[in-house]
Design a protein around this motif. Sequence first.
Motif, PDB file in Angstrom:
ATOM      1  N   PHE A   9      -3.876  -3.476  -6.984  1.00  0.00           N
ATOM      2  CA  PHE A   9      -3.961  -2.182  -6.315  1.00  0.00           C
ATOM      3  C   PHE A   9      -5.431  -1.743  -6.287  1.00  0.00           C
ATOM      4  N   VAL A  15       3.915   4.064  -4.453  1.00  0.00           N
ATOM      5  CA  VAL A  15       3.293   5.292  -4.957  1.00  0.00           C
ATOM      6  C   VAL A  15       3.522   5.526  -6.446  1.00  0.00           C
ATOM      7  N   SER A  44       0.812  -1.217   0.000  1.00  0.00           N
ATOM      8  CA  SER A  44       0.000   0.000   0.000  1.00  0.00           C
ATOM      9  C   SER A  44       0.850   1.274   0.000  1.00  0.00           C
ATOM     10  N   GLU A  45       2.156   1.141   0.259  1.00  0.00           N
ATOM     11  CA  GLU A  45       3.039   2.308   0.250  1.00  0.00           C
ATOM     12  C   GLU A  45       3.716   2.525  -1.115  1.00  0.00           C
ATOM     13  N   GLU A  84      -8.966   0.311  -5.881  1.00  0.00           N
ATOM     14  CA  GLU A  84      -9.468   1.633  -6.280  1.00  0.00           C
ATOM     15  C   GLU A  84      -9.186   2.636  -5.161  1.00  0.00           C
ATOM     16  N   GLY A  85      -8.731   3.805  -5.539  1.00  0.00           N
ATOM     17  CA  GLY A  85      -8.447   4.843  -4.557  1.00  0.00           C
ATOM     18  C   GLY A  85      -7.058   4.741  -3.949  1.00  0.00           C
ATOM     19  N   ARG A  86      -6.329   3.627  -4.191  1.00  0.00           N
ATOM     20  CA  ARG A  86      -4.977   3.430  -3.653  1.00  0.00           C
ATOM     21  C   ARG A  86      -4.002   3.055  -4.760  1.00  0.00           C
ATOM     22  N   ARG A  87      -4.370   3.341  -5.998  1.00  0.00           N
ATOM     23  CA  ARG A  87      -3.510   2.965  -7.117  1.00  0.00           C
ATOM     24  C   ARG A  87      -2.361   3.947  -7.275  1.00  0.00           C
ATOM     25  N   PRO A  88      -1.156   3.408  -7.457  1.00  0.00           N
ATOM     26  CA  PRO A  88       0.002   4.282  -7.646  1.00  0.00           C
ATOM     27  C   PRO A  88      -0.074   5.051  -8.969  1.00  0.00           C
TER      28      PRO A  88
END
Length: 128
Positions: free
Chosen positions: A97, A74, A71-72, A99-103
């Motif tokens: 990844f 980026v 999740s880190e 939705e909302g956390r996609r690099p």
Amino acid sequence: MTTRYIVAVDGVPPSPSPISNAVVVGNQCWISGQLSVGPDGKYQPGTAGEEAERAFAHVFRIAEAAGFARSEIVYVDLAFIDLADVAEVNALYGALFPEGRRPARTIYQAVALPFGGRIKVQAVAARV
């Protein structure tokens, strides 16, 4: 600020090139390009999705070894031999990844990749 060079990672074969799998500087982890290779370090051919899945598995193992969570991540950089493979890899990317956390991501076509690979994945992870 201490810089750490991550070279040996369980489950990721050593590179034949004189590189680090990742370099950690401050709150960032820069992960070198990963290909579809098996535990023996030999290229494992497959569909673009299969090759991307193996390459991403290496990226995630390296990030974890450096103390970073998936999740880190980026930023992701994807090099394709054939841009017709983007749709297949997008399906995998969406599953890896949420939705909302996609690099952020860059995609480009390469003339060639080591071992004759179809895709190369590199990434940057960061803590805020």
